[in-house]
Design an enzyme around this catalytic site. Structure first.
Site, PDB file in Angstrom:
ATOM      1  N   ARG A  28       0.822  -1.215   0.000  1.00  0.00           N
ATOM      2  CA  ARG A  28       0.000   0.000   0.000  1.00  0.00           C
ATOM      3  C   ARG A  28       0.857   1.267   0.000  1.00  0.00           C
ATOM      4  NH1 ARG A  28      -4.317  -1.623   4.676  1.00  0.00           N
ATOM      5  NH2 ARG A  28      -5.317  -3.382   3.622  1.00  0.00           N
ATOM      6  N   ARG A  32      -3.138   6.751   1.165  1.00  0.00           N
ATOM      7  CA  ARG A  32      -3.665   7.922   1.869  1.00  0.00           C
ATOM      8  C   ARG A  32      -2.684   8.591   2.811  1.00  0.00           C
ATOM      9  NH1 ARG A  32      -8.877   5.525   4.528  1.00  0.00           N
ATOM     10  NH2 ARG A  32      -7.610   3.637   4.431  1.00  0.00           N
ATOM     11  N   ARG A  41      -6.558  11.549  -5.715  1.00  0.00           N
ATOM     12  CA  ARG A  41      -7.815  10.825  -5.483  1.00  0.00           C
ATOM     13  C   ARG A  41      -9.014  11.765  -5.624  1.00  0.00           C
ATOM     14  NH1 ARG A  41      -9.994   6.731  -1.920  1.00  0.00           N
ATOM     15  NH2 ARG A  41     -12.225   6.735  -2.359  1.00  0.00           N
ATOM     16  N   ASP A  78      -6.936  -2.659  -7.040  1.00  0.00           N
ATOM     17  CA  ASP A  78      -7.587  -3.259  -5.878  1.00  0.00           C
ATOM     18  C   ASP A  78      -7.888  -4.712  -6.190  1.00  0.00           C
ATOM     19  OD1 ASP A  78      -8.969  -2.340  -3.169  1.00  0.00           O
ATOM     20  OD2 ASP A  78     -10.279  -3.828  -4.099  1.00  0.00           O
ATOM     21  N   TYR A 153     -15.289 -11.390   0.360  1.00  0.00           N
ATOM     22  CA  TYR A 153     -15.968 -10.130   0.056  1.00  0.00           C
ATOM     23  C   TYR A 153     -17.196 -10.363  -0.822  1.00  0.00           C
ATOM     24  CZ  TYR A 153     -12.273  -7.007   1.831  1.00  0.00           C
ATOM     25  OH  TYR A 153     -11.391  -6.310   2.625  1.00  0.00           O
TER      26      TYR A 153
END
Length: 345
Positions: A28, A32, A41, A78, A153
């Site tokens: 990652r 962020r 973003r 992702d 998921y």
């Protein structure tokens, strides 16, 4: 042990060479914690819009390389682009994570497609552009999610504690779970193969939910599907390198070693490399495993954590990394401290 030499350091490690100091990248690493990522973003709109926007996805992939000079860049995307590309409704709610329309029946599975590649063409364009724009010493990594993690998921429609909906369904309807895992194995082989053709020099398979599986289910739902993906990819691309990351997979590391799955095993932060590594084959590459919270804490805790990893891996083929993804609240100076300490080893 090699302290000099030509070629990309990450690829040399994946070939079993003990490079010192070890190369470094972070799971990652485009994300962020970087102000430039947050600005990009905002331009993209939704998260999936960013994943499918070649210009912006290339930009955020390159941001940590420009700032820190990591030895590898990993494709910005992702793990849920595969179910999205197969036709499942996938979205990302700000601050809440992914939301999917749950699929729990054979009828729902039949409604999905079988070929994810048409929808994923922007991803391959991103890789082709990155291969041209990255510094020549930087390895380009692709990735996918492991079938069990992605299936969890798809079944629950979101992240859940201990993946209880997917585990329960695996017990109640094993035929459905087998069919879903098979669909994801085939899609993942096709996806990773196309990534390699587009320029990825190595790939990582993320099994983020491996710790949720009991021993009886770990083999059929995690170990075997990952092995099928690795074998399928290497059948098409024999030179492709594969890193396997199983969060919470410590008790099962030996099973991956015995099955010969992967060119490197990534260790999560719960494992002590000083105890684990002597039990692994000397030329098997490893990756990890600094605690992401030590990176947030900084100071002496960070220094000690880095030293412990470096001490354990000296003389082995190892890629320095975190034991899971970098967290959004991570201070940038702590990342700079970590890189300086590793490279000065």
């Amino acid at each position: 042990m090699s302290e000099t030499g030509e070629g990309k350091k990450v690829l040399r490690v994946l070939d079993g060479e003990a490079v010192w100091p070890p190369p470094i990248w972070l799971m990652r690493q485009a994300g962020r914690y970087l102000p430039e990522y947050r600005a990009t973003r905002t331009k993209a709109g939704g998260f999936l819009d960013l994943c499918y926007n070649p210009e912006l996805a290339v930009e955020v992939t390159l941001q940590p390389i420009r700032r820190f000079g990591f030895d590898a860049a990993i494709l910005f995307s992702d793990i849920l682009v595969i179910p999205h590309a197969l036709g499942q409704d996938v979205g990302f709610a700000e601050g809440e994570g992914p939301r999917l329309a749950p699929i729990t029946t054979q009828e729902g599975l039949r409604a999905l497609g079988t070929d994810p590649l048409p929808r994923l063409q922007p991803v391959f364009e991103i890789l082709r552009t990155l291969r041209r724009e990255l510094p020549r010493e930087t390895t380009l990594l692709g990735f996918c999610g492991a079938p069990w993690t992605v299936a969890s998921y798809m079944i629950a429609g979101k992240g859940t504690p201990d993946q209880a909906p997917a585990r329960t369904l695996a017990y109640r309807d094993p035929a459905f779970m087998t069919a879903l895992i098979d669909r994801l194995v085939d899609a993942s082989i096709a996806y990773l193969s196309e990534q390699v053709e587009a320029g990825a020099e190595a790939v990582q398979i993320f099994e983020s939910f491996g710790s949720a599986l009991p021993p009886a289910l770990f083999g059929p739902l995690s170990l075997d599907p990952i092995g099928r993906i690795v074998r399928g990819l290497k059948t098409r691309h024999p030179a492709a390198k594969v890193i396997v990351f199983v969060r919470g997979g410590g008790p099962n590391l030996r099973r991956f070693v015995e099955a010969g799955i992967g060119d490197a095993l990534a260790l999560d932060w719960t494992l002590d490399p000083a105890h684990v590594l002597p039990e692994l084959p000397p030329r098997l590459a490893t990756q990890g495993n600094l605690d992401p919270l030590a990176l947030i804490a900084g100071g002496e805790a960070l220094t000690r954590g880095i030293d412990a990893v470096l001490s354990a891996v000296r003389g082995r083929a190892h890629i320095f990394n975190l034991g899971h993804g970098i967290l959004p609240e991570t201070p940038i100076p702590h990342v700079e401290q970590m890189i300086a300490q590793v490279r000065a080893a």
